[in-house]
Design an enzyme around this catalytic site. Structure first.
Site, PDB file in Angstrom:
ATOM      1  N   HIS A  43       3.955  -3.379  11.350  1.00 46.00           N
ATOM      2  CA  HIS A  43       4.850  -2.511  10.586  1.00 46.00           C
ATOM      3  C   HIS A  43       5.790  -1.766  11.542  1.00 46.00           C
ATOM      4  CE1 HIS A  43       5.854   0.436   7.321  1.00 46.00           C
ATOM      5  NE2 HIS A  43       6.001   1.232   8.362  1.00 46.00           N
ATOM      6  N   GLU A  44       5.234  -1.217  12.598  1.00 49.24           N
ATOM      7  CA  GLU A  44       6.052  -0.465  13.556  1.00 49.24           C
ATOM      8  C   GLU A  44       7.040  -1.378  14.262  1.00 49.24           C
ATOM      9  OE1 GLU A  44       6.092   2.496  13.242  1.00 49.24           O
ATOM     10  OE2 GLU A  44       4.259   2.687  12.077  1.00 49.24           O
ATOM     11  N   GLU A  85      10.909   1.508   4.660  1.00 56.51           N
ATOM     12  CA  GLU A  85       9.449   1.391   4.684  1.00 56.51           C
ATOM     13  C   GLU A  85       9.010   0.109   3.981  1.00 56.51           C
ATOM     14  OE1 GLU A  85       7.380   3.071   6.464  1.00 56.51           O
ATOM     15  OE2 GLU A  85       9.068   4.251   7.144  1.00 56.51           O
ATOM     16  N   HIS A 137       9.980  -2.172  12.232  1.00 52.95           N
ATOM     17  CA  HIS A 137      10.988  -1.110  12.313  1.00 52.95           C
ATOM     18  C   HIS A 137      11.902  -1.360  13.511  1.00 52.95           C
ATOM     19  CE1 HIS A 137      10.127   1.647   9.138  1.00 52.95           C
ATOM     20  NE2 HIS A 137       8.933   1.980   9.547  1.00 52.95           N
TER      21      HIS A 137
END
Lengths: 405, 186
Positions: A145-146, A232, A149
């Site tokens: 997830h990071e 997100e 980003h």
């Protein structure tokens, strides 16, 4: 994927342009309110100058400010080999040019964030509390997830947008304060100028300025939060695609949602960088929230039963939410297909809260230079870096151990 | 006369420039394929290096599993001897299968699972397998793109003239990887 990043960039630029429009409009209105028509250009100039200065600071030093204000410390592979392995795997999956720098926040709360302007200078950070409670697949999900980003260049846009929000709030507050305290003085100045029509126009401009100063921050905040929530969802979709195992992130989010302690070092502008909102207590109104409701994110990830591609995420999103609104347009058009895979065989999690706590403390000790000295009786002695004697007695069996230096 | 010569000359120059553009594009794609192959190759080699260590550590605990060890060693030497991408893919698939079986057997030996050295090896192995899986995806993507380019008109003309050949996909053979995992709704 690259197409997605391109379209992403365009959409973000569009949104930023709208926000910039708000900023310019506010500058003009405030300038007009202060000094009549002559003030319009000056007001815009001041607004842009404030934005430029704030943007410069946050782009050149933003990641360092965030990392140090959240008390993140860089760690080495010896402290947590698995974390490094997982990030290396994802670097390959995402095709990043270099391995992001890896930081740990010694904090019992459960959270993680990414920062850095470009994939070349990115960092990821995770709290030791989260690290101690996740199994391998979950850790992979969180890191994916990071890293999504980073790949999507979210940090750049969220930073720029955050700066925009900051400038708007700052300007409005200064204006409202100064009109509140200085209204008498300025009115006298205006009336001394003479012509009746000028004064009337001035009064109208003044009312517009006050309205703008009140409404602009709210408007920009709504845009900002919408941008953040889209990012997100997109990062969740990206994580599923990178790991090809959405359940990993879903079950990690479940653990994070179950934890109710707020992260004390986070604030409103840094919040979108975290995996879930760092604030706790009563959930904020959806319109003013940086993160989508975590239960929904979990449900979407869990309904991805046919594949791990972005289009599968979109499908799952539609199933769960009823429509596609709230997702970035770019992701809805992606056609690549990616297969799901089975999770890893390593499902080990700390047996209980006590072991998790002990592990967290050990990482903190290792990071600050403690020496771990095993005794033959099974006890591990943790020697602080400032312990100067050459040997130490084991507290259980009394054996004298020499400290290797 | 002069004008038509100039026009023809100009067209030829444009054609050459176009061919150069296509050629350079093909070279770039081919390098990308080679590069993503080397990413896989590094990880495959690392896995081959890990296995003797793993077997050595586990042997002391698992006296009755000779067949499992033999399978792994055999699959490893086959994988190391592979010449082409297709061969490598097949042999590595078998090795993955042998290792998966081995890891399943390990569950029956709690002493081995408590051994720190073994746990570290197991983590490295898991990570290496993930890296292989992720690098494979990148490799296959770049091969698909490259193969499409050299087969499609008009770039296929340049590709044929300069002898660009199709590349092989790195496809997994074992069933476990292909099977879509069950997702539970809870």
């Amino acid at each position: 994927m690259w197409e997605l990043i391109r379209v992403n960039r365009r959409n973000s630029i569009l949104l930023m342009a709208v926000m910039a429009g708000c900023l310019v409009g506010l500058g003009a209105a405030l300038g007009g309110g202060f000094a009549g028509q002559d003030g319009l250009v000056g007001g815009i100039a001041v607004a842009l100058a404030v934005w430029a200065v704030l943007a410069m600071i946050s782009l050149t030093a933003g990641d360092q400010i965030l990392l140090s204000s959240s008390q993140a410390v860089p760690i080495t592979p010896e402290i947590h080999p698995q974390l490094f392995n997982v990030v290396e795997e994802l670097k390959i999956a995402a095709g990043l040019p270099v391995l992001p720098k890896i930081y740990m926040i010694h904090d019992p709360t459960l959270n993680a964030f990414a920062t850095g302007r470009s994939p070349k200078s990115a960092s990821v950070a995770i709290t030791s509390g989260l690290l101690a409670r996740l199994n391998r697949d979950e850790l992979q999900g969180v890191m994916a997830h990071e890293i999504s980003h980073i790949v999507h260049r979210d940090i750049l846009f969220v930073t720029l947008a955050g700066v925009m929000l900051g400038s708007v709030v700052l300007l409005s507050r200064i204006f409202l304060r100064s009109t509140y305290y200085g209204s008498m003085g300025s009115r006298r100045r205006y009336s001394s100028r003479g012509s009746q029509g000028g004064a009337q126009a001035q009064a109208i401009l003044f009312v517009i300025a006050i309205l703008a100063a009140i409404l602009a921050p709210i408007l920009v905040q709504i845009f900002y939060f919408a941008l953040s929530r889209q990012r997100e969802y997109l990062a969740d979709a990206g994580a599923a695609r990178l790991t090809r195992y959405p359940e990993g992130l879903a079950s990690a989010l479940e653990k994070i949602a179950g934890n109710t302690a707020p992260l004390s070092t986070a604030n409103e502008v840094t919040a979108p960088m975290y995996i879930d909102t760092p604030f706790r207590g009563g959930r904020a109104l959806h319109l003013f929230s940086t993160h989508p409701p975590v239960e929904e994110r979990i449900r979407i990830l869990r309904s991805m039963s046919q594949g791990a591609a972005l289009k599968d995420y979109v499908k799952a999103y539609r199933q769960t939410m009823g429509s596609e609104t709230g997702l970035p347009l770019s992701v809805r058009k992606d056609t690549e297909s990616v297969d799901l895979r089975a999770g890893s065989s390593d499902r080990s999690t700390p047996a209980n809260e006590k072991t998790a706590r002990r592990q967290m403390n050990d990482w903190a000790r290792r990071a600050s230079g403690f020496l771990f000295l095993p005794c033959s009786c099974g006890v591990t002695l943790k020697i602080p870096p400032n312990y100067s004697a050459g040997n130490v007695d084991c507290p259980r069996c009394g054996t004298r151990l020499t400290i290797p230096r | 006369m002069l004008i038509s010569l100039l026009v023809i000359g100009g067209l030829i120059v444009l054609l050459v420039l176009w061919a150069i553009g296509i050629y350079n594009g093909l070279i770039r794609l081919r390098n990308q394929v080679d590069n993503s192959w080397s990413q896989i190759d590094v990880q495959l080699k690392r896995r081959h290096d890990l296995i003797p260590n793993l077997v050595e550590t586990a042997k002391g605990y698992m006296q009755h599993e000779r067949q499992t060890f033999e399978n792994i060693t055999q699959a490893r030497s086959q994988a190391m001897g592979a010449k082409t991408v297709g061969e490598a893919a097949k042999a590595e698939g078998m090795l993955t299968e042998a290792l998966t079986k081995f890891m399943a057997v390990v569950e029956n030996y709690p002493d081995l699972k408590a051994n720190q050295n073994f746990l570290a090896l197991q983590e490295t192995l898991t990570s290496t397998e993930n890296k292989i899986a992720f690098a494979r995806q990148a490799y296959n993507d770049s091969v698909l793109y490259y193969n499409n380019k050299i087969q499609m008109f008009p770039s296929n003309i340049v590709a044929e003239t300069f002898d660009f050949t199709k590349r092989e996909f790195f496809e997994v053979q074992n069933a476990a990887e292909r099977e879509v995992p069950k997702v539970s709704f809870s």
